[in-house]
Write a protein that holds these residues in place. Structure first.
Motif, short mmCIF file in Angstrom:
data_model
loop_
_atom_site.label_atom_id
_atom_site.label_comp_id
_atom_site.label_asym_id
_atom_site.label_seq_id
_atom_site.Cartn_x
_atom_site.Cartn_y
_atom_site.Cartn_z
N ALA A 1 0.88 -1.16 0.00
CA ALA A 1 0.00 0.00 0.00
C ALA A 1 0.92 1.22 0.00
O ALA A 1 1.89 1.26 0.76
N LEU A 2 0.64 2.19 -0.87
CA LEU A 2 1.58 3.29 -1.06
C LEU A 2 0.88 4.64 -1.08
O LEU A 2 -0.19 4.79 -1.66
N PHE B 1 -2.92 6.09 7.75
CA PHE B 1 -1.97 5.32 6.96
C PHE B 1 -0.65 5.23 7.74
O PHE B 1 0.28 5.99 7.50
N PRO B 2 -0.57 4.30 8.68
CA PRO B 2 0.64 4.18 9.51
C PRO B 2 1.79 3.55 8.72
O PRO B 2 2.07 2.35 8.83
N PHE B 3 2.45 4.36 7.92
CA PHE B 3 3.48 3.86 7.02
C PHE B 3 4.61 3.18 7.79
O PHE B 3 4.98 3.56 8.89
N ASP B 4 5.14 2.12 7.16
CA ASP B 4 6.21 1.31 7.75
C ASP B 4 7.59 1.83 7.41
O ASP B 4 8.56 1.53 8.11
N VAL B 5 7.70 2.56 6.29
CA VAL B 5 9.02 2.94 5.79
C VAL B 5 8.86 4.19 4.92
O VAL B 5 7.81 4.39 4.29
N GLY C 1 9.72 7.24 13.88
CA GLY C 1 10.15 5.90 14.30
C GLY C 1 10.02 4.85 13.23
O GLY C 1 9.58 3.73 13.50
N VAL C 2 10.40 5.21 11.99
CA VAL C 2 10.35 4.25 10.88
C VAL C 2 11.68 4.28 10.13
O VAL C 2 12.38 5.30 10.14
N PRO C 3 12.04 3.20 9.46
CA PRO C 3 13.29 3.17 8.69
C PRO C 3 13.17 3.99 7.41
O PRO C 3 12.07 4.27 6.93
#
Length: 401
Positions: A37-38, A109-113, A134-136
């Motif tokens: 998901a983007l 949209f709690p983005f992972d990266v 707090g994401v890479p």
């Protein structure tokens, strides 16, 4: 499901349809991945008023702040750029503008990266934002974003610091990776990520018919790229001027147009050298398929999409030893790598015109540059960054929304 926040100041819009089309194509490919998901954030830099009211900036100022761009949920926030400062304040302005925007995006949209698609100012801004949320962070190096901004006095420190702090980086070629390492960026965190080409659109055509559609008869050389000194269009122009009966079409726009027009007149080659201006990307397959040679005398590159697109059309290339040239021209059928001067380019072009390689062998040199491979590699890279980041920080993997 991998939630990706793609950040790119290099991205097409209604006023600049060719601006970063390769970033657009890569992003569309990743967004179509069944496990992704983007959301896209494509910031637009504008100077403060009253400069922003100048005609040059009006189309950018008029862009919507949010739109559905080719199916992508796209935000186009404005950030302030201060002329005459060497871009030293771009990153701070970008972070100030994006922090509240990404806070709002993160609510649903709690983005992972964060996937930064250009090294400056995107990369340093992404690192600061990644730390805040707090994401890479992954940063991609494409060419001038490292070669120029990574060495310019006002921005070099920011580029190097971002590369040292990012969880992962991408380079468009092995040569680009070597240049990044030479700047002091950690090699173990850099993955080579090749560009792609649509092999269905960029394909050989009946060359004489394609030339006739352009009003050309006889040998044809094409050169692609912005009309800026780095691209070396003047070198190719002088090379072709020395080859009787050979025509040259230059596709691109930029500040060197007047100088090139003057050189065409001075050389007396107005009957066989034309400046086409900015050519829509959709029209490039026909242009490249018509050419007998694509020539580009760049002083620096990462890995030029124009090289691969020409090869996919069965058109050999004459290029300088810039960036990943040696990773693309691996056989005689792909073309020639030559010194950056008109005499050398003239000799290479003449050689390719005299003994043209089989078109299927030339096209085969582009076969490994597919968008499918590009998407798969990018998904793997970002997924690994997220997995490693969660292990390192002891974070559970949340489920897809």
């Amino acid at each position: 499901m991998l939630r990706v926040l793609t950040l790119s100041t290099l991205f097409p819009d209604a006023s600049r349809p060719n601006f970063g089309v390769f970033v657009e194509r890569q992003t569309l490919g990743l967004a179509a991945h069944p496990e992704v998901a983007l959301r896209l954030v494509a910031p637009v830099g504008l100077p403060p008023w009253p400069l922003a009211a100048l005609a040059h900036y009006r189309p950018l100022a008029a862009l919507p702040g949010r739109e559905l761009w080719k199916g992508l949920d796209t935000c186009r926030p404005r950030f302030t750029t201060i002329p005459g400062t060497g871009a030293r304040f771009h990153v701070a302005a970008l972070v100030r503008r994006l922090t509240p925007l990404l806070t709002a995006i993160r609510r649903d949209f709690p983005f992972d990266v964060i996937d930064a698609e250009f090294f400056f100012p995107d990369g340093p801004a992404a690192v600061a934002l990644g730390r805040h949320f707090g994401v890479p962070v992954s940063i991609k190096a494409r060419g001038a974003d490292v070669h120029h901004w990574g060495t310019a006095p006002a921005t070099a420190g920011q580029v190097v610091a971002a590369g040292q702090q990012a969880q992962g980086m991408l380079a468009v070629s092995q040569a680009m990776k070597a240049d990044m390492v030479a700047l002091g960026l950690p090699a173990e965190r850099i993955r080579v990520h090749s560009t792609g080409v649509d092999l269905n659109r960029f394909a050989p055509r009946e060359r004489d018919e394609a030339k006739a559609a352009l009003g050309i008869a006889g040998p044809l050389v094409v050169s692609l790229g912005a009309l800026i000194p780095r691209k070396g269009h003047d070198i190719v122009l002088r090379a072709v001027a020395s080859l009787p009966g050979v025509s040259l079409l230059i596709a691109g726009e930029g500040p060197e147009r007047a100088a090139l027009e003057a050189e065409i007149v001075q050389a007396g080659v107005g009957d066989r050298v034309r400046l086409l201006g900015s050519v829509p990307h959709a029209d490039l397959p026909a242009l490249l398929a018509a050419a007998d040679v694509m020539a580009l005398a760049s002083s620096s590159e990462g890995l030029a999409n124009a090289w691969v697109e020409a090869l996919a059309c069965g058109t050999p290339i004459a290029i300088t030893d810039a960036g990943g040239a040696g990773e693309v021209v691996t056989t005689p059928a792909a073309g020639r790598i030559v010194p950056r001067d008109a005499v050398a380019f003239a000799a290479a072009i003449a050689d390719l015109l005299a003994t043209p390689p089989p078109r299927d062998e030339t096209r085969n040199a582009a076969a490994r540059f597919t968008w499918e491979a590009n998407t798969a590699a990018l998904h793997d890279h970002l997924s690994e960054l997220v997995a490693h980041f969660r292990v390192f920080h002891g974070m559970p993997r949340h489920s897809a929304a």
